[in-house]
Scaffold this motif. Structure first.
Motif, PDB file in Angstrom:
ATOM      1  N   GLY A 334       2.897  -3.060   6.400  1.00  0.00           N
ATOM      2  CA  GLY A 334       1.697  -2.739   5.641  1.00  0.00           C
ATOM      3  C   GLY A 334       1.737  -1.294   5.155  1.00  0.00           C
ATOM      4  O   GLY A 334       2.249  -0.421   5.849  1.00  0.00           O
ATOM      5  N   ASP A 362      -1.406 -12.405   1.143  1.00  0.00           N
ATOM      6  CA  ASP A 362      -2.116 -11.538   2.070  1.00  0.00           C
ATOM      7  C   ASP A 362      -3.593 -11.913   2.092  1.00  0.00           C
ATOM      8  O   ASP A 362      -4.271 -11.790   1.087  1.00  0.00           O
ATOM      9  CB  ASP A 362      -1.951 -10.080   1.617  1.00  0.00           C
ATOM     10  CG  ASP A 362      -2.495  -9.111   2.657  1.00  0.00           C
ATOM     11  OD1 ASP A 362      -3.168  -9.572   3.598  1.00  0.00           O
ATOM     12  OD2 ASP A 362      -2.245  -7.906   2.520  1.00  0.00           O
ATOM     13  N   GLY A 365      -5.419  -9.317   0.810  1.00  0.00           N
ATOM     14  CA  GLY A 365      -4.776  -8.767  -0.379  1.00  0.00           C
ATOM     15  C   GLY A 365      -5.785  -8.320  -1.419  1.00  0.00           C
ATOM     16  O   GLY A 365      -6.744  -9.020  -1.704  1.00  0.00           O
ATOM     17  N   ALA A 447       2.018 -10.930   2.712  1.00  0.00           N
ATOM     18  CA  ALA A 447       1.164 -10.265   3.689  1.00  0.00           C
ATOM     19  C   ALA A 447       2.031  -9.343   4.537  1.00  0.00           C
ATOM     20  O   ALA A 447       3.259  -9.430   4.488  1.00  0.00           O
ATOM     21  CB  ALA A 447       0.489 -11.319   4.554  1.00  0.00           C
TER      22      ALA A 447
END
Lengths: 566, 116
Positions: A334, A362, A365, A447
């Motif tokens: 991340g 994600d 997201g 993600a």
């Protein structure tokens, strides 16, 4: 000191990936354990970096951290938890049931439901168990990146109401049947989370708009779930303004602008700031500097220059254009810039006149709102878990309607409320997005690592099921793994910063993918001060530290791009 | 009223919503069992991956499973095997308990509903 207000029994650190949750959680835990107070530090991130940061090998049971008396730490790894969970369920029956039966039981305990439930089981047993509360004065959770954290934190509520509402006792409880005995534990977990005397939620953000917005979103969502005692930390604030270096000036500007324009949800919260450190925050000495005024012990830095590699994405886009269509996936820790890079690649591809779909797996997201005005040939979508679940439920109910009476439908509807449904719905949407790579370019912003690994595990588990059974599956699911394994179809781009933690995480991801038969096609090193040409001494120190990590990337990468800090 | 015991193969959930595709056979069967219960039949259901103890405890089932695991599902009425290797349709179930099959869209449930 920023740690002073953080003295609740339970501390949760949350925020967008890469904002420094792990570093701050570790520093806070070390600080709390200062006078031999027993403190437990827990990572719930499936791709935890706690081992690296603390320099201690951790498992799912708390272990003593050698050099910090009082501090204990553990990793709640869903993969390991699922294995242990399966072993607990299956082992008593070895010898009592035939080998074939044991094998088929084991196969059932390898799906995504089991992973989710096993991780949840460990989480609540730490949070809800009296032993934990008695043994430790403080429990510090270094939670997973935001989307995952929210789901995990929301789970006690979801499960508890699921158990409350489930009346038939013969629905998709899956392995939950065994867990329902622990209902009291779920309730006490939820109570602990909602008690402002016991729990503080620490929202960590960088001094930039995107990360503060993410923190605001998490703050609002968690407040809605009843977690109201919140504290904001702005990490990595740039305080030095000595030179006229444009890069340094841009950093300082960005920091002060962001702080001056805090999102409304955050402006009421107590706020602390932590200055940017030039050294990576790995190892105890560096972490202790976070709670003192000292600078980190300096290591010898020798001058070096950027190796001869592309410093823009153009060459990579040219390589992709040779494929004619297919899937491009950006992966990595991340906060490394996966979304930005996916957007840039999608836009560059679309500008050549080919149709491109840009999407994200994600759950947290951000909508790619930055892309205004709309780009010709570029379609933007998002795999939204809530929508996907709704779509999946509707599809199933519609298909079943012809064959069921109202009782049967009610029963099915109840089953579809099971938390497993979300995993399946998202997985199917992912497989469908990949399948669309047959007709056009599909650029997928994945993600954070942990979530992506789970998705890949599911792909493998279902692939085994495809090989094992004749069971009916959507074509997109059947062909998912073969597509991902085809280097002429799928291009995985690992994105990292020139720093140890995101490099190691991307390397682990590359190895995991390799085990599944998927080869990464390129690495992008993002936000390099070395490539930026900064003259600010403080940033040059950072730039010099980068050289080693760029070199490490080049040793494991088939094709490397280094992008300057922007 | 008689008692029906169903011994399922190992599966995540007995209603089949947990796979990459919902198994309509299982959905229909779950609905049928629900209907049987409402007709007064006592129904117990065991899943190999969740209640393995039941497969050890019942001698008839245990012997069948030892011979061939693919015999599952097994249905017992009053401890006698009435069906093995597949999920019965509702008319088979109504026959087992001499019930009147009421007008119901699932009566002639078609297993090939599974198609894409």
């Amino acid at each position: 000191m920023w740690t002073d207000p953080l003295n609740s029994k339970y501390l949760f650190f949350t925020g967008k990936g890469g904002v420094g949750k792990t570093s701050l959680a570790c520093a806070a835990a070390i600080h709390l354990a200062g006078d031999l107070t027993p403190v437990l530090l827990v990572s719930t991130d499936p791709a935890s970096n706690l081992d690296e940061v603390l320099g201690t090998t951790l498992g799912s049971a708390p272990v003593r951290v050698e050099d910090v008396p009082g501090l204990f730490a553990c990793n709640l790894d869903p993969g390991a938890a699922a294995l242990a969970y399966r072993e607990r369920a299956v082992s008593p029956y070895r010898g009592l049931l035939p080998e074939a039966a044991i094998r088929s039981m084991e196969e059932q305990f390898s799906g995504s439901c089991t992973l989710e439930i096993a991780a949840f089981d460990e989480f609540t047993s730490l949070l809800g168990a009296a032993e934990t509360a008695d043994r430790y004065a403080h429990v510090v959770f270094d939670t997973a990146p935001t989307g995952h954290t929210l789901r995990l934190l929301a789970l006690p509520g979801a499960w508890t109401s699921f158990i409350d509402n489930n009346t038939t006792g013969m629905s998709c409880l899956g392995p939950l049947v065994a867990l329902s005995k622990q209902e009291a534990m779920y309730r006490s977990s939820l109570e602990a989370l909602r008690d402002p005397q016991r729990t503080t939620l620490v929202l960590v953000a960088r001094a930039d708009a995107a990360s503060l917005q993410e923190a605001a979103r998490a703050s609002e969502e968690l407040r809605r779930l009843g977690v109201c005692n919140q504290h904001l930390i702005v990490n990595g604030l740039v305080e030095r303004t000595s030179t006229t270096d444009p890069i340094a000036a841009a950093l300082v500007d960005r920091s002060s602008n962001a702080l001056a324009n805090l999102p409304a949800d955050l402006s009421e919260l107590p706020l602390s700031t932590v200055p940017l450190k030039e050294h990576p925050l790995v190892g105890l000495a560096a972490l202790q500097c976070l709670t003192t005024r000292d600078t980190a012990p300096s290591s010898t830095v020798t001058g070096c220059t950027l190796p001869d590699v592309p410093t823009s994405l153009d060459t990579l886009v040219d390589k992709l254009l040779l494929l004619g269509r297919g899937v491009v996936m950006t992966m990595g820790k991340g906060g490394v810039g996966k979304t930005t890079i996916a957007e840039e690649i999608a836009v560059s591809l679309a500008r050549t006149g080919v149709p491109v779909l840009l999407t994200t797996t994600d759950p947290a997201g951000r909508a790619t709102s930055a892309l205004k005005p709309p780009v010709n040939n570029l379609k933007i979508e998002r795999i939204d878990p809530v929508l996907e679940v709704q779509k999946y439920r509707d599809e199933v109910l519609e298909a079943a309607a012809a064959n069921l009476d109202q009782h049967g439908l009610a029963l099915l509807e109840e089953d579809l409320r099971s938390p497993c449904t979300e995993e399946i719905a998202v997985f199917r949407a992912f497989a469908a997005a990949i399948a669309r790579g047959e007709e056009s370019y599909v650029v997928i912003d994945t993600a954070p690592t942990g979530h992506t690994i789970l998705l890949m595990d599911a792909a493998e588990a279902y692939h085994r099921e495809v090989l094992r059974t004749e069971s009916e599956m959507p074509a997109s699911v059947r062909q998912l793994l073969p597509r991902l394994r085809d280097p002429e179809f799928t291009c995985v781009i690992l994105v990292t910063l020139p720093e140890p933690t995101p490099f190691h995480e991307a390397k682990v991801l590359q190895d995991e993918l390799g085990r599944a038969g998927i080869t990464a096609c390129a690495w992008v090193v993002n936000q390099s001060f070395l490539a930026s040409g900064t003259r600010e001494p403080f940033l040059q120190t950072k730039a010099l530290m980068e050289a080693r990590w760029i070199d490490e990337v080049m040793q494991v990468s088939p094709f490397t791009v280094v992008l300057p800090w922007r | 009223m008689a008692k029906l015991k169903v011994y399922d193969p190992a599966m995540c959930c007995s209603t089949g919503v947990c796979g990459p595709k919902v198994d309509m056979t299982l959905v229909g069967f779950a609905a049928d069992l629900d209907w049987l219960k409402r007709q007064g039949v006592e129904v117990e259901r065991y899943n190999l991956s969740q209640q393995p103890a039941a497969f050890v405890a019942n001698a008839v089932v245990n012997e069948e499973v030892r011979r061939n695991i693919n015999v599952l599902p097994i249905l017992l009425v009053d401890d006698e095997i009435v069906c093995r290797g597949h999920y019965p349709l509702r008319n088979e179930l109504t026959d087992m308990f001499s019930l009147e099959a009421e007008a119901y869209p699932g009566l002639l449930r078609v297993i090939s509903q599974n198609g894409d």
